[in-house]
Design a protein around this motif. Sequence first.
Motif, PDB file in Angstrom:
ATOM      1  N   PRO A  33     -23.151 -11.868  -7.632  1.00 60.79           N
ATOM      2  CA  PRO A  33     -22.038 -11.409  -8.481  1.00 60.79           C
ATOM      3  C   PRO A  33     -20.716 -11.383  -7.714  1.00 60.79           C
ATOM      4  O   PRO A  33     -20.690 -11.245  -6.489  1.00 60.79           O
ATOM      5  CB  PRO A  33     -22.454  -9.994  -8.890  1.00 60.79           C
ATOM      6  N   VAL A  34     -19.626 -11.520  -8.446  1.00 62.15           N
ATOM      7  CA  VAL A  34     -18.294 -11.484  -7.852  1.00 62.15           C
ATOM      8  C   VAL A  34     -18.006 -10.060  -7.396  1.00 62.15           C
ATOM      9  O   VAL A  34     -18.244  -9.099  -8.127  1.00 62.15           O
ATOM     10  CB  VAL A  34     -17.234 -11.946  -8.877  1.00 62.15           C
ATOM     11  N   ASN A  35     -17.501  -9.933  -6.182  1.00 63.08           N
ATOM     12  CA  ASN A  35     -17.180  -8.623  -5.632  1.00 63.08           C
ATOM     13  C   ASN A  35     -15.719  -8.307  -5.938  1.00 63.08           C
ATOM     14  O   ASN A  35     -14.820  -8.866  -5.321  1.00 63.08           O
ATOM     15  CB  ASN A  35     -17.433  -8.602  -4.125  1.00 63.08           C
ATOM     16  N   HIS A  36     -15.471  -7.436  -6.900  1.00 68.23           N
ATOM     17  CA  HIS A  36     -14.113  -7.061  -7.254  1.00 68.23           C
ATOM     18  C   HIS A  36     -13.615  -5.988  -6.302  1.00 68.23           C
ATOM     19  O   HIS A  36     -14.321  -5.029  -6.007  1.00 68.23           O
ATOM     20  CB  HIS A  36     -14.052  -6.540  -8.702  1.00 68.23           C
ATOM     21  N   LYS A  37     -12.392  -6.149  -5.844  1.00 69.21           N
ATOM     22  CA  LYS A  37     -11.834  -5.217  -4.865  1.00 69.21           C
ATOM     23  C   LYS A  37     -11.255  -3.968  -5.508  1.00 69.21           C
ATOM     24  O   LYS A  37     -11.103  -2.958  -4.851  1.00 69.21           O
ATOM     25  CB  LYS A  37     -10.749  -5.924  -4.052  1.00 69.21           C
ATOM     26  N   HIS A  38     -10.886  -4.055  -6.779  1.00 63.96           N
ATOM     27  CA  HIS A  38     -10.258  -2.938  -7.481  1.00 63.96           C
ATOM     28  C   HIS A  38      -9.022  -2.435  -6.723  1.00 63.96           C
ATOM     29  O   HIS A  38      -8.795  -1.242  -6.592  1.00 63.96           O
ATOM     30  CB  HIS A  38     -11.253  -1.794  -7.737  1.00 63.96           C
ATOM     31  N   ASP A  39      -8.243  -3.397  -6.248  1.00 69.22           N
ATOM     32  CA  ASP A  39      -7.014  -3.052  -5.543  1.00 69.22           C
ATOM     33  C   ASP A  39      -5.846  -3.004  -6.526  1.00 69.22           C
ATOM     34  O   ASP A  39      -6.017  -3.168  -7.736  1.00 69.22           O
ATOM     35  CB  ASP A  39      -6.742  -4.041  -4.412  1.00 69.22           C
ATOM     36  N   ASP A  40      -4.648  -2.740  -6.014  1.00 69.83           N
ATOM     37  CA  ASP A  40      -3.462  -2.618  -6.870  1.00 69.83           C
ATOM     38  C   ASP A  40      -3.178  -3.898  -7.633  1.00 69.83           C
ATOM     39  O   ASP A  40      -2.763  -3.858  -8.794  1.00 69.83           O
ATOM     40  CB  ASP A  40      -2.250  -2.220  -6.032  1.00 69.83           C
ATOM     41  N   PHE A  41      -3.386  -5.057  -6.993  1.00 70.18           N
ATOM     42  CA  PHE A  41      -3.121  -6.334  -7.659  1.00 70.18           C
ATOM     43  C   PHE A  41      -4.060  -6.519  -8.847  1.00 70.18           C
ATOM     44  O   PHE A  41      -3.636  -6.918  -9.932  1.00 70.18           O
ATOM     45  CB  PHE A  41      -3.280  -7.494  -6.671  1.00 70.18           C
ATOM     46  N   GLU A  42      -5.346  -6.226  -8.644  1.00 70.65           N
ATOM     47  CA  GLU A  42      -6.294  -6.383  -9.747  1.00 70.65           C
ATOM     48  C   GLU A  42      -5.982  -5.410 -10.879  1.00 70.65           C
ATOM     49  O   GLU A  42      -6.059  -5.761 -12.054  1.00 70.65           O
ATOM     50  CB  GLU A  42      -7.723  -6.174  -9.252  1.00 70.65           C
ATOM     51  N   LYS A  43      -5.612  -4.190 -10.541  1.00 71.59           N
ATOM     52  CA  LYS A  43      -5.268  -3.194 -11.564  1.00 71.59           C
ATOM     53  C   LYS A  43      -4.055  -3.657 -12.372  1.00 71.59           C
ATOM     54  O   LYS A  43      -4.038  -3.575 -13.597  1.00 71.59           O
ATOM     55  CB  LYS A  43      -4.978  -1.846 -10.916  1.00 71.59           C
ATOM     56  N   ALA A  44      -3.035  -4.195 -11.685  1.00 71.12           N
ATOM     57  CA  ALA A  44      -1.841  -4.690 -12.373  1.00 71.12           C
ATOM     58  C   ALA A  44      -2.190  -5.867 -13.278  1.00 71.12           C
ATOM     59  O   ALA A  44      -1.676  -5.974 -14.396  1.00 71.12           O
ATOM     60  CB  ALA A  44      -0.780  -5.080 -11.356  1.00 71.12           C
ATOM     61  N   SER A  45      -3.081  -6.744 -12.817  1.00 71.05           N
ATOM     62  CA  SER A  45      -3.494  -7.886 -13.634  1.00 71.05           C
ATOM     63  C   SER A  45      -4.217  -7.426 -14.890  1.00 71.05           C
ATOM     64  O   SER A  45      -3.985  -7.955 -15.978  1.00 71.05           O
ATOM     65  CB  SER A  45      -4.411  -8.806 -12.829  1.00 71.05           C
ATOM     66  N   GLU A  46      -5.113  -6.444 -14.742  1.00 73.90           N
ATOM     67  CA  GLU A  46      -5.843  -5.929 -15.899  1.00 73.90           C
ATOM     68  C   GLU A  46      -4.897  -5.286 -16.908  1.00 73.90           C
ATOM     69  O   GLU A  46      -5.055  -5.459 -18.118  1.00 73.90           O
ATOM     70  CB  GLU A  46      -6.902  -4.931 -15.443  1.00 73.90           C
ATOM     71  N   GLU A  47      -3.904  -4.550 -16.407  1.00 77.55           N
ATOM     72  CA  GLU A  47      -2.929  -3.923 -17.303  1.00 77.55           C
ATOM     73  C   GLU A  47      -2.117  -4.975 -18.041  1.00 77.55           C
ATOM     74  O   GLU A  47      -1.830  -4.834 -19.236  1.00 77.55           O
ATOM     75  CB  GLU A  47      -2.016  -2.993 -16.514  1.00 77.55           C
ATOM     76  N   PHE A  52      -2.649  -8.581 -24.357  1.00 78.69           N
ATOM     77  CA  PHE A  52      -2.910  -9.792 -25.137  1.00 78.69           C
ATOM     78  C   PHE A  52      -4.224  -9.693 -25.892  1.00 78.69           C
ATOM     79  O   PHE A  52      -5.160  -9.019 -25.477  1.00 78.69           O
ATOM     80  CB  PHE A  52      -2.972 -11.018 -24.209  1.00 78.69           C
ATOM     81  N   GLU A  53      -4.266 -10.403 -27.010  1.00 81.35           N
ATOM     82  CA  GLU A  53      -5.491 -10.583 -27.781  1.00 81.35           C
ATOM     83  C   GLU A  53      -5.783 -12.068 -27.848  1.00 81.35           C
ATOM     84  O   GLU A  53      -4.859 -12.891 -27.853  1.00 81.35           O
ATOM     85  CB  GLU A  53      -5.330 -10.054 -29.201  1.00 81.35           C
TER      86      GLU A  53
END
Length: 72
Positions: A33-47, A52-53
């Motif tokens: 499985p992909v190891n997600h870092k849950h860093d600031d960049f990933e959080k900003a990308s998710e936000e 979008f839909e």
Amino acid sequence: MSHDEPFVEKFMKATGKFSHVFGQADRADSDIPVNHKHDDFEKASEEDLAQFETEIGSNGEHYAVRKDGTGN
């Protein structure tokens, strides 16, 4: 290389020579499985992506639309 040699054969010979110089291509295990870092960049990308839909057009194509309906 011979001029009458097919392109694919020329290409395969060239990639074989490259692998001797640079080593084999990296083939990661696709079952890991992909190891997600849950860093600031990933959080900003998710936000950002949460704005979008996904819509499906009449021909089955997928596209993103902002939830506020502006499309910008």
